[in-house]
Write an enzyme that holds these catalytic residues in place. Sequence first.
Site, mmCIF file in Angstrom:
data_model
loop_
_atom_site.group_PDB
_atom_site.id
_atom_site.type_symbol
_atom_site.label_atom_id
_atom_site.label_comp_id
_atom_site.label_asym_id
_atom_site.label_seq_id
_atom_site.Cartn_x
_atom_site.Cartn_y
_atom_site.Cartn_z
ATOM 1 N N TYR A 143 -6.666 5.235 -0.806
ATOM 2 C CA TYR A 143 -7.041 5.855 0.463
ATOM 3 C C TYR A 143 -5.847 5.824 1.391
ATOM 4 C CZ TYR A 143 -9.484 6.753 4.873
ATOM 5 O OH TYR A 143 -9.886 7.281 6.070
ATOM 6 N N ASP A 231 2.107 2.726 1.236
ATOM 7 C CA ASP A 231 1.094 2.679 2.287
ATOM 8 C C ASP A 231 0.604 1.243 2.371
ATOM 9 O OD1 ASP A 231 -1.002 2.797 4.006
ATOM 10 O OD2 ASP A 231 -2.014 4.488 3.044
ATOM 11 N N LYS A 259 -3.691 -1.617 10.941
ATOM 12 C CA LYS A 259 -4.556 -2.800 10.879
ATOM 13 C C LYS A 259 -3.892 -4.066 11.449
ATOM 14 C CE LYS A 259 -7.611 -0.492 7.718
ATOM 15 N NZ LYS A 259 -7.419 0.376 6.586
HETATM 16 C C1 LIG Z 1 -7.280 1.947 6.662
HETATM 17 C C2 LIG Z 1 -6.240 2.628 5.875
HETATM 18 C C3 LIG Z 1 -5.622 3.812 6.326
HETATM 19 C C4 LIG Z 1 -6.086 4.537 7.549
HETATM 20 O O1 LIG Z 1 -5.909 3.789 8.727
HETATM 21 P P1 LIG Z 1 -6.800 4.160 10.005
HETATM 22 O O2 LIG Z 1 -6.256 3.262 11.080
HETATM 23 O O3 LIG Z 1 -8.216 3.889 9.636
HETATM 24 O O4 LIG Z 1 -6.556 5.599 10.314
HETATM 25 C C5 LIG Z 1 -4.579 4.321 5.595
HETATM 26 N N1 LIG Z 1 -4.157 3.719 4.473
HETATM 27 C C6 LIG Z 1 -4.717 2.599 3.993
HETATM 28 C C7 LIG Z 1 -4.188 1.955 2.758
HETATM 29 C C8 LIG Z 1 -5.796 2.026 4.673
HETATM 30 O O5 LIG Z 1 -6.389 0.942 4.181
#
Ligand SMILES: *Cc1c(COP(=O)(O)O)cnc(C)c1O
Length: 425
Positions: A143, A231, A259
């Site tokens: 994701y 990511d 996060k």
């Molecule tokens: C949560 C997440 C995102 C998106 O971040 P948001 O702050 O929710 O837009 C992108 N990449 C990874 C791996 C994530 O866990």
Amino acid sequence: MSPNNDEWFDRALSVIPGGVDSPVRSFASVGGRPFTVASGSGSTLTDVEGNTYLDYVQSYGASLLGHADSRVVAAVTRAALNGSTFGAPTPGEVLLAERLCELVAGMEQVRFVSSGTEAVMSALRVARGATGRDRILKFDGCYHGHADSVLVAGGSGVAQLGLPGSAGVPNGAVADTIVAPYNVVPTLDETFAAVIVEPVAANMNLVAPAPGFLEGLRAECDRVGALLIFDEVITGFRLHLGGAEAVTGVTPDLWTFGKVIGGGLPIGAFGGRRSVLACLAPNGPVYQAGTLSGNPLATAAGLKVLSVVDQPALDGLIVRVQQFGQSLEAALRSGGLGATVLSAGPLLGLYVGETNPVAPTNYAEAKAICGGPMYAKLFHALLERGVALAPGAYEVLFPSFAHSDEDFARTLEVATEAARFVVNQ
Ligand SMILES: *Cc1c(COP(=O)(O)O)cnc(C)c1O
């Protein structure tokens, strides 16, 4: 009398689609209705009816220190008293950028945005701008936020042309997104701008990179001149303060974060070498912007988290959490449930089924386990006993620094009881 959970959720349903501002919060995949949170403190949440839950969601990893950590609250309060946004440079963003670049080897510059989604969008735009190429490759089950180009359904088997994974995403937006299975190094060519990957996959439950996978991606990107993007919105400053690179030995060209680095406030960041980021406006032709980017409250919170957490402390948390993970697996099994608990840093991947699941290596294998009915039953059995997991089988557990040994011990007691209940249902 103040409204109860049901009343709040009824009101939410009438004015907010599905009653939630992010679909993962709905109970759609486990059944029932979400409770409405009144407050959080450390490892716990309290709902509007006064029920307290031991919280393993921690805002999907945004709260590494636990809820309402007094040091973070003080930092944010101080920042708020000085004004919360200016549309001009502030010291906080400089200090946080310096901290991130000091921690992550090879990352020379970073720019802040307001979410992980934006960080990914921006990193992809940089990769395309820097290489002059359009295609990107992502992995099935990873994701990367909800931007059009990465919201693609995973195809199983060999890498295949992506199709929209969401209504409202035009075919054109994903025409240049290729989806490949996790843990198989794809063959690229000179049309690829970038490969984006979660260095430890934590959005299809927990799937570890196989030995050689990340190294193979690095070599394949180098062979064709594509950029490798890690990511690290979940893994960053959680697996290790140096990021995934510090544990895997593989250095990407671009990083995305979110996060943890906002200490519970909205933030995202993307970074890389100066030479790669030189294409960004105002220096170069790649445009990227944000009214609230580098927000003083968010950078103050993030800076506080990354100043109180040092590597020995993080290592200590990781040891405690991994021991807890093993005990949790044993506790669930002793209650008669099939269970396997995997760990990566302080992330736990809980897999349950009729028999003890085998650690998956890709999305198809994760789906075969997580698509079963057992997680929803266990989720409710735990919730009734005061332990809150995410309302979805594909989410990992995020034990925080605020989770005490007593919290873990109570969870283990409850886990055996809940497993017994589920098996005898
Ligand atoms: C949560 C997440 C995102 C998106 O971040 P948001 O702050 O929710 O837009 C992108 N990449 C990874 C791996 C994530 O866990």
